[in-house]
Design a protein around this motif. Sequence first.
Motif, PDB file in Angstrom:
ATOM      1  N   TYR A 286       0.832  -1.550   0.065  1.00 28.54           N
ATOM      2  CA  TYR A 286      -0.006   0.074  -0.261  1.00 28.54           C
ATOM      3  C   TYR A 286       0.822   1.481   0.388  1.00 28.54           C
TER       4      TYR A 286
ATOM      5  N   GLU B  89       3.899  -0.165   3.575  1.00 27.46           N
ATOM      6  CA  GLU B  89       3.169  -0.993   4.046  1.00 27.46           C
ATOM      7  C   GLU B  89       2.570  -2.676   3.350  1.00 27.46           C
TER       8      GLU B  89
ATOM      9  N   ILE C 204       1.083  -6.389   3.449  1.00 28.55           N
ATOM     10  CA  ILE C 204      -0.013  -6.514   4.250  1.00 28.55           C
ATOM     11  C   ILE C 204      -0.087  -8.042   3.084  1.00 28.55           C
TER      12      ILE C 204
ATOM     13  N   LEU D 133      -2.936 -11.836   3.795  1.00 28.15           N
ATOM     14  CA  LEU D 133      -3.810 -12.069   4.519  1.00 28.15           C
ATOM     15  C   LEU D 133      -4.004 -13.583   3.872  1.00 28.15           C
TER      16      LEU D 133
ATOM     17  N   ASP E  79      -8.499  -9.502  13.729  1.00 27.44           N
ATOM     18  CA  ASP E  79      -7.836  -8.204  12.921  1.00 27.44           C
ATOM     19  C   ASP E  79      -9.010  -8.660  11.208  1.00 27.44           C
ATOM     20  N   TYR E  80      -9.072  -8.074  10.591  1.00 28.33           N
ATOM     21  CA  TYR E  80      -9.205  -8.260   9.225  1.00 28.33           C
ATOM     22  C   TYR E  80     -10.811  -9.356   9.148  1.00 28.33           C
TER      23      TYR E  80
ATOM     24  N   SER F 270     -14.314  -5.193  11.018  1.00 28.93           N
ATOM     25  CA  SER F 270     -12.361  -4.200  11.813  1.00 28.93           C
ATOM     26  C   SER F 270     -12.245  -3.221  10.821  1.00 28.93           C
ATOM     27  N   SER F 271     -12.173  -2.260  11.812  1.00 30.11           N
ATOM     28  CA  SER F 271     -11.433  -1.304  10.786  1.00 30.11           C
ATOM     29  C   SER F 271      -9.606  -0.994  10.153  1.00 30.11           C
ATOM     30  N   LYS F 272      -9.651  -2.595  10.082  1.00 35.80           N
ATOM     31  CA  LYS F 272      -8.491  -1.837   9.137  1.00 35.80           C
ATOM     32  C   LYS F 272      -8.955  -2.584   7.423  1.00 35.80           C
ATOM     33  N   TRP F 273      -9.588  -2.440   7.237  1.00 37.03           N
ATOM     34  CA  TRP F 273     -10.360  -2.843   6.254  1.00 37.03           C
ATOM     35  C   TRP F 273     -10.631  -1.558   5.264  1.00 37.03           C
ATOM     36  N   THR F 274     -10.124  -1.040   3.698  1.00 36.96           N
ATOM     37  CA  THR F 274     -10.022   0.015   3.094  1.00 36.96           C
ATOM     38  C   THR F 274     -10.980  -0.484   1.961  1.00 36.96           C
TER      39      THR F 274
ATOM     40  N   SER G 104      -5.020 -11.732   9.106  1.00 34.34           N
ATOM     41  CA  SER G 104      -3.806 -11.436   8.706  1.00 34.34           C
ATOM     42  C   SER G 104      -2.420 -12.479   9.927  1.00 34.34           C
TER      43      SER G 104
END
Length: 87
Positions: A34, A38, A40, A42, A57-58, A62-66, A86
């Motif tokens: 990204y 970073e 990542i 998954l 996470d994920y 999860s707030s980590k998703w965009t 992850s």
Amino acid sequence: MMNTCTDDNWELMKAKGLQEIHAYTILQIYEGIYEDGEVIWLIKIKDPSGICKWNGDYGKDSSKWTDELKKDVGYDTDIPGEFYISL
């Protein structure tokens, strides 16, 4: 096809929404880089029983998703038992 399973750390597994002594199918492994550099990784996993509610996470909430990441991995919350973890 590859499979994975939970280990003997049952309390941690249950806290994250996984089932004790249960097998899961690995559907896909995804690597992304990204804007901030970073990397990542998954793993897309399927719970054959369809009842797993991964909340780490994920997980679904999860707030980590965009939006970009969801698009890249083909994220679909309507498939029972599928989730991402992850590495």
